[in-house]
Enzyme design. Structure first.
Site, PDB file in Angstrom:
ATOM      1  N   HIS A  56      -7.757  -5.563   0.062  1.00 55.16           N
ATOM      2  CA  HIS A  56      -6.528  -4.859   0.433  1.00 55.16           C
ATOM      3  C   HIS A  56      -5.840  -5.500   1.652  1.00 55.16           C
ATOM      4  O   HIS A  56      -4.624  -5.619   1.701  1.00 55.16           O
ATOM      5  CB  HIS A  56      -6.863  -3.394   0.713  1.00 55.16           C
ATOM      6  CG  HIS A  56      -5.667  -2.488   0.746  1.00 55.16           C
ATOM      7  ND1 HIS A  56      -4.711  -2.473  -0.260  1.00 55.16           N
ATOM      8  CD2 HIS A  56      -5.252  -1.564   1.660  1.00 55.16           C
ATOM      9  CE1 HIS A  56      -3.770  -1.567   0.039  1.00 55.16           C
ATOM     10  NE2 HIS A  56      -4.084  -1.015   1.203  1.00 55.16           N
ATOM     11  N   SER A 101       0.825  -1.202   0.000  1.00 55.47           N
ATOM     12  CA  SER A 101       0.000   0.000   0.000  1.00 55.47           C
ATOM     13  C   SER A 101       0.866   1.262   0.000  1.00 55.47           C
ATOM     14  O   SER A 101       1.598   1.498  -0.952  1.00 55.47           O
ATOM     15  CB  SER A 101      -0.960  -0.053   1.198  1.00 55.47           C
ATOM     16  OG  SER A 101      -1.971   0.910   1.060  1.00 55.47           O
ATOM     17  N   ASP A 109      -0.161  -4.233  -3.695  1.00 59.13           N
ATOM     18  CA  ASP A 109      -1.319  -3.337  -3.709  1.00 59.13           C
ATOM     19  C   ASP A 109      -0.906  -1.884  -3.478  1.00 59.13           C
ATOM     20  O   ASP A 109      -1.424  -1.194  -2.591  1.00 59.13           O
ATOM     21  CB  ASP A 109      -2.334  -3.772  -2.637  1.00 59.13           C
ATOM     22  CG  ASP A 109      -3.741  -3.881  -3.212  1.00 59.13           C
ATOM     23  OD1 ASP A 109      -3.909  -3.752  -4.441  1.00 59.13           O
ATOM     24  OD2 ASP A 109      -4.675  -4.095  -2.430  1.00 59.13           O
TER      25      ASP A 109
END
Length: 393
Positions: free
Chosen positions: A317, A239, A262
């Site tokens: 996620h 992330s 991600d």
């Protein structure tokens, strides 16, 4: 007495049962871990190191949430009241341990282990990716999971020079009136610089410099001196940590490639895209990415044929964090941690794709190339690029 009526916490995928086990690494090595803090100011470094270790009967396993303060930080991050949420988190996951040997005896290696610097996501901290970090360590990597001090960790701290005094650095939201891009861009630069400083730390250890660990554990860092290969270094993250890994490639030529789980590309300024010199493997989940984010990844893959973008179907996620393995109702309700894909299978795809990519770009003499097809998005539950880009609607 249950502080919250169970009906309000929703139904976990496991009915009412709580599972608190994280997976053991599948590679040939046992895994040890230790915490390393260097320096007495916030300009120092804090990381958890996962490494191949010698098996040890009755080895202690470290707590997954190392201190109660992190429960309060998580509560802040998810906009819940510390007063009830922190104790609830502590009850739910406070006893969870990571299946690795705490300060276990380092396994020397004449051919030297490659090094991965790992960057956590927004609101996370150094232990929340223990499953993927210990999996990679079990295949013969030293993995340094940073705890960033840019106010993006849900909580972190440093020890001042005054004996026994800790200073905590809280999670910080975007200040009112400030544009999110400028706030996050400043953070991503600080994070990437911390990744570079982590590499410098291992260079110091390798050159025989004494590196005092402020935390005074029974783990002597000098044992790493001849066992880490600083010509084979990659950077990885999830992330906010994914885009941190991309930026670290710009800042430090020694990083040979990046694995971005991600990645949240928003904080990176446009001028830097042409500057990314090395290949990136983007491993995306099905539910997080936006067309804008994917377009940014494609700016990199269009410049470098070795940069790959794949998507794991049935994943969300949080599937790339440890939360996906903790299947209690409370965790599922608060963190939305489960997709439809079995989390163990998700971790297999993630780690095998990463290993195949790392073998290719760190020139490893292993057999990780048996998973090369994953890099093209070929395999069960994986597709090339991003699913919505296949839609012609």
């Amino acid at each position: 007495a249950d502080p919250v009526p169970p009906s309000r916490l929703g139904r976990g995928s496991m009915g009412g049962t709580q599972s608190l086990s994280l997976p053991l690494g599948k590679g040939p090595h046992h895994v040890g871990c230790t915490d390393v803090m260097v320096g007495h100011t916030r300009q120092g470094l804090f990381l958890r190191l996962f490494y191949p270790c010698l098996p040890q009967a009755g080895a202690e396993r470290p707590l997954w949430i190392p201190r109660y303060e992190y429960c309060g930080g998580l509560a802040d991050f998810i906009h819940r009241s510390r007063r009830w949420c922190a104790p609830l988190l502590s009850i739910a996951v406070g006893s969870c341990r990571v299946p690795v040997s705490w300060n276990g005896p380092f396994k020397p290696c004449s051919s030297r282990y490659p090094l991965i610097i790992f960057s956590h996501g927004l609101g996370a901290f150094r232990t929340l990716y223990s499953s993927v970090c210990s999996e990679l360590a079990s295949w013969g990597f030293a993995v340094a999971a940073l705890e960033h001090r840019d106010h993006s960790a849900s909580a972190t701290y440093f020890c001042t020079a005054e004996a026994g005094r800790e200073e905590w650095i809280p999670y910080q939201r975007v200040p009112k009136g400030q544009k999110e891009f400028y706030f996050r861009n400043k953070q991503v630069h600080q994070r990437a610089e911390e990744c570079v400083r982590a590499l410098r730390l291992f260079e110091d250890i390798s050159s025989g410099k004494p590196v005092p660990n402020v935390l005074h554990f029974d783990f002597d860092l000098s044992v790493l001196k001849d066992s880490v290969d600083l010509t084979k270094v990659a950077v990885m993250g999830h992330s906010f940590g994914g885009v941190t890994a991309v930026l670290a490639l710009v800042k430090e030529p020694s990083f040979r490639c990046a694995v971005a789980l991600d990645a949240w590309m928003f904080p990176l300024e446009n001028a830097l895209y042409p500057e990314v010199p090395k290949p990136v493997l983007f491993i995306n989940t099905e539910k997080f990415q936006t067309p804008e984010n994917i377009a940014k990844m494609k700016r990199l893959s269009s410049r470098n044929s070795q940069t790959k973008i794949i998507t794991i179907l049935g994943s969300v996620h949080q599937s790339q964090t440890d939360f996906t393995f903790l299947t209690g109702k409370l965790i599922n309700r608060i963190f939305g941690a489960r997709g439809t894909l079995d989390p163990y299978k998700g971790l297999d795809i993630t780690s095998r794709a990463a290993l195949a990519f790392l073998q290719r770009h760190l020139n490893l003499e292993e057999e990780f190339d048996r998973w090369d097809n994953l890099l093209e998005g070929i395999g069960d539950s994986v597709v090339p690029e991003a699913p919505f880009s296949r839609s012609k609607l």
